[in-house]
Design an enzyme around this catalytic site. Structure first.
Site, PDB file in Angstrom:
ATOM      1  N   THR A 751       0.864  -1.188   0.000  1.00  0.00           N
ATOM      2  CA  THR A 751       0.000   0.000   0.000  1.00  0.00           C
ATOM      3  C   THR A 751       0.894   1.230   0.000  1.00  0.00           C
ATOM      4  O   THR A 751       2.096   1.133   0.277  1.00  0.00           O
ATOM      5  CB  THR A 751      -0.848   0.112   1.285  1.00  0.00           C
ATOM      6  N   ASP A 752       0.333   2.381  -0.279  1.00  0.00           N
ATOM      7  CA  ASP A 752       1.014   3.622   0.051  1.00  0.00           C
ATOM      8  C   ASP A 752       0.932   3.742   1.585  1.00  0.00           C
ATOM      9  O   ASP A 752       0.192   3.004   2.252  1.00  0.00           O
ATOM     10  CB  ASP A 752       0.362   4.828  -0.654  1.00  0.00           C
ATOM     11  N   TRP A 753       1.693   4.682   2.123  1.00  0.00           N
ATOM     12  CA  TRP A 753       1.872   4.718   3.589  1.00  0.00           C
ATOM     13  C   TRP A 753       0.601   5.222   4.303  1.00  0.00           C
ATOM     14  O   TRP A 753       0.159   6.337   4.098  1.00  0.00           O
ATOM     15  CB  TRP A 753       3.076   5.585   3.898  1.00  0.00           C
TER      16      TRP A 753
END
Ligand code: BGC
Length: 808
Positions: A751-753
């Site tokens: 995922t993105d953060w």
């Protein structure tokens, strides 16, 4: 030295990769790669009356606070902490013997910029001071040439403003501070010159016969103010070019290097000229991609009335020399179009030209852009009079369009019957049509896929004749919850750092060589499947989330199960260099921004940057570089455009693919981001990108597809936003059916953060890793409740371990 695979991850040693163990991080060699790339990607937009290159012995007056306020790159996670930054003044001072700079004017700007910095202004977020009349007069009396610098800054988490947006919200404290500062400095939006900048330009033009402009910007800006003004003789698009960007500008201006960059975007006169202008800030909850596939030059070259809005077309860029493209020809050989031509340097400087090949497909039932880029080749450095033979080829199937509504063949890539013509030249406009054209007597289906990610909330889309086509509507998927657990609040999710997993005490000297370890898989003693049996459910749940930072890393890690010998593998940003926080004491090479790299049109240069960056990543014991970022430049206002390559997916995919190959040649994982349709920063975690399946596949996924198929990236980062009502990170169509099923992706997805998605839902959709922080207890709860199976967790864990096994 007795090092083993993963020594760097386990022990974080200070082993240099250079000769005799010297450090390559920020070495002269790497800084040179950065500067050479900068020279390769800056674009000469205008050069009338042979103002450039600056003749030896010229006396210069450097105007604009941008002379000192040099912006090396954009902000946020794409920033890079570097040891020094060379601005244009300092660059010019290195041109010893070639030019003389009028110092009192330089003193005036230096002092003003330093004052603004000391009052807290960030680079590029400073105000243009008014030049005292007397100083202007003295500068004009001293100098032969005025060089004006204009700079701009933008960053992650906030978008650039336009004159017709009343308000912009969001972002957290830092983003809010930038947004309000930007509103204050640029009341009409930073696409345009401010009043103070305009006034400065006006004064300089009225005092000097010879005026050149340098643009130190990360994205599209208004260019009509100089394109139409004869008083401004020359303009260099210098981009945000990394730590020695000012020196690269000076070298190009003085002719130590010859410009060879070409625009990777279309420059239109006004923000409203871009087809996405109305929808960009229309809502914070969604963005309607009404312009469909007509993005960038596909819009400007196709839609009636749009062509005249262009100031500088896609693919455009001048040199100090001139070129002739001779004998362009095309043929169809074994299902490929093969284009050939000769390029001759007809001027008096050595230089490089970029040959570009576009095709025009028949408009047919689907409607087609008038031009689409299908191949390109930058020549070697050609001496005056020298010629190079160029061959560019591409599969006929590359010209197929996606039929999402079943006008020819439903859910298929189709080649519609009719004539396909080929255009060879040096920009999208400056082309010659080859004598050969391909004619298909009947429609052909290249492949049939399945309907995926189709919109239900996009009422219409643009057609090639400028009218709109109505699209079928449905219910908003966002109204249906897919979470079997009690959702966490955004506040709980935001910026959580991974917990340290409790472990029982062990005997110090026994732990390391007891039992089965991941190195047994690496050494071929056991298979990964056998190894998986050693992982408890809890091991799996911990493995699927971010791990605590070690060393200077600040974006957390993967792996980290010491009992099973799984190394803690740190991640770090990109894309313009390895990013650590300044207080760690590690500074690194700041490379040019991605848009500049795209303008090199040179995969070799981008490969070198990727490899050099990865050497720094490796030397600092990090395993995954969160690079490259390849979202499409849909609109000039996206705050992160500087991190992205182009409005064209073929160009973005070709060059970022070279970046991936460069990175992974060092056995460092590239992480291609942000997958997908993250074309806006405002409310990026909850904004729904509404686009047709055709636009998604032909424009927004295309560069990812090209990279997956041609460069085999080991990781992909899903984006924060929603796509047609479904979170990208929870999107099975995107992450499983398209990415893996259709394209054959073998790597892992992160995922993105701190996405707002639910980890077990993300995992089930094909998103293997939750970053920056996982939630093992929630994954366990989902497992216990039967919301997810161990099989699914194992599949994700195997992909993560598979990626770690490739690193060393
Ligand atoms: C950005 C990513 C970045 C990550 C880690 C996110 O906010 O969108 O591009 O890699 O943070 O810093």
């Amino acid at each position: 030295m007795n090092t083993q695979k993963w020594t760097r991850f386990f022990y974080q040693p200070g082993i240099g990769l250079g000769e005799n163990g010297s450090r390559l991080t920020q070495s002269r060699e790497h800084i040179d790669i950065s500067r050479q790339a900068a020279c390769e990607g800056m674009v000469l937009l205008k050069n009338d009356r042979d103002i450039l290159p600056v003749a030896e012995g010229t006396r210069l007056a450097l105007f604009g606070k941008g002379t000192f306020d040099y912006v090396k790159g954009g902000g946020g996670s794409g920033d890079v902490g570097t040891k020094y930054i060379t601005n244009l003044y300092e660059g010019m001072k290195q041109m010893t013997g070639h030019v003389t700079v009028y110092e009192p004017l330089a003193d005036f700007y230096r002092e003003d910029v330093n004052r603004q910095y000391s009052e807290g202004a960030a680079p590029g977020m400073t105000a243009e001071p008014a030049i005292p009349e007397e100083l202007l007069g003295k500068a004009a009396a001293f100098a032969d040439l005025a060089v004006i610098s204009i700079c701009r800054f933008s960053g992650e988490g906030w978008d650039r403003k336009s004159s017709f947006d009343e308000q912009l919200s969001e972002g957290g404290e830092e983003a809010d501070a930038f947004t309000s500062r930007s509103n204050e400095l640029f009341p009409r939006g930073d696409f345009y010159l401010t009043d103070a900048e305009q006034e400065m330009v006006e004064k300089v033009c009225s005092h000097f016969d010879k005026v050149a402009v340098v643009l130190n910007v990360g994205g599209m800006i208004d260019t009509s103010w100089f394109a139409d003004d004869d008083r401004i003789g020359a303009v260099l698009m210098g981009w945000q070019a990394g730590m020695e960007g000012g020196l690269a500008e000076a070298e190009l201006l003085c002719g130590l290097a010859v410009p060879s960059g070409k625009l990777s975007d279309t420059f239109a006169a006004r923000l409203e000229d871009y087809p996405s202008a109305d929808t960009f800030h229309e809502s914070e909850d969604y963005v309607c991609y009404y312009e469909d596939i007509y993005v960038g030059y596909r819009y400007f070259e196709t839609i009636p009335g749009a062509a005249e809005k262009v100031v500088y077309p896609f693919g455009y860029g001048l040199s100090y020399t001139t070129f002739e493209v001779l004998d362009p020809a095309a043929e169809c050989k074994e299902d490929r179009i093969v284009v050939t031509c000769d390029v001759r340097n007809t001027g008096s400087y050595a230089g490089k030209e970029v040959v570009q090949v576009y095709y025009s497909a028949p408009d047919g039932k689907l409607g087609k852009p008038a031009r689409e880029l299908a191949g390109f080749k930058k020549t070697r450095l050609l001496q005056p009079g020298e010629m190079q033979h160029v061959i560019i080829s591409f599969p006929v199937s590359d010209m197929a369009s996606y039929d999402d509504l079943g006008k020819v063949a439903a859910s298929s890539y189709v080649l519609e019957k009719g004539t396909y013509s080929f255009h060879v030249g040096t920009s999208v406009r400056d082309t010659v049509c080859t004598a050969f054209a391909l004619t298909l007597e009947k429609d052909e289906t290249v492949c049939t896929l399945e309907r995926r990610m189709a919109p239900s909330m996009l009422p219409k889309r643009l057609r090639s004749d400028g009218t709109f086509e109505e699209l079928p509507m449905g219910t908003d998927p966002r109204t249906i919850s897919n979470n079997g657990l009690t959702p966490m609040t955004e506040d709980e999710l935001w910026a959580a750092a991974p917990a340290v997993r409790p472990a029982p005490p062990v005997k110090l000297f026994e732990r390391e060589d007891k039992g089965i370890r991941l190195s047994d898989v690496a050494e071929g003693k056991i298979s990964l499947d056998e190894f998986m049996k050693e992982l408890t459910d809890e091991d799996l749940a911990w493995l699927l989330g971010g791990q605590p930072n070690i060393g200077p890393a600040n974006t957390f890690g993967f792996g980290n199960n010491l009992r099973l010998g799984i190394p803690p593998v740190m991640t770090a940003d990109g894309p313009a260099g390895l990013r650590f926080q300044p207080w760690t004491g590690v500074t690194t090479t700041a490379f040019p921004c991605a848009t500049l790299l795209a303008c090199t049109w040179d995969p070799e240069t981008v490969y070198k940057v990727g490899r050099a960056g990865a050497e720094e990543v490796k030397e600092n014991n990090v395993g995954v570089w969160l690079t490259p970022a390849i979202n499409i430049h849909r609109n000039p206002l996206c705050g992160r455009n500087f991190e992205y390559y182009s409005e064209d997916p073929f160009l973005a995919g070709s060059l970022a693919g070279a970046m991936v190959r460069g990175i992974q040649s060092m056995h460092i994982a590239a992480s291609v981001k942000h997958f997908a349709l993250n074309n806006k920063e405002t409310n990026r975690k909850e904004s729904d990108s509404r686009a047709s399946e055709r636009a998604i596949r032909e424009i927004y996924l295309k560069a990812f597809e090209k990279i997956v198929k041609e460069a085999d990236p080991w990781t992909i980062m899903s984006s924060y936003n929603l796509i047609n009502g479904h979170r990208a990170s929870e999107n099975e169509d995107l992450l499983t059916h398209i990415l893996r099923g259709e394209w054959g992706f073998k790597g892992m997805v992160t995922t993105d953060w701190w996405t707002n998605g639910e980890q077990y839902v993300e995992c089930a959709a094909g998103n293997d890793m939750k970053m920056g922080c996982g939630y093992p207890e929630r994954v366990m709860e989902a497992l216990e409740k039967g919301l997810i199976t161990r099989d699914v967790l194992e599949t994700a864990a195997k992909r993560i371990l598979g990626m770690i096994l490739k690193l060393d």
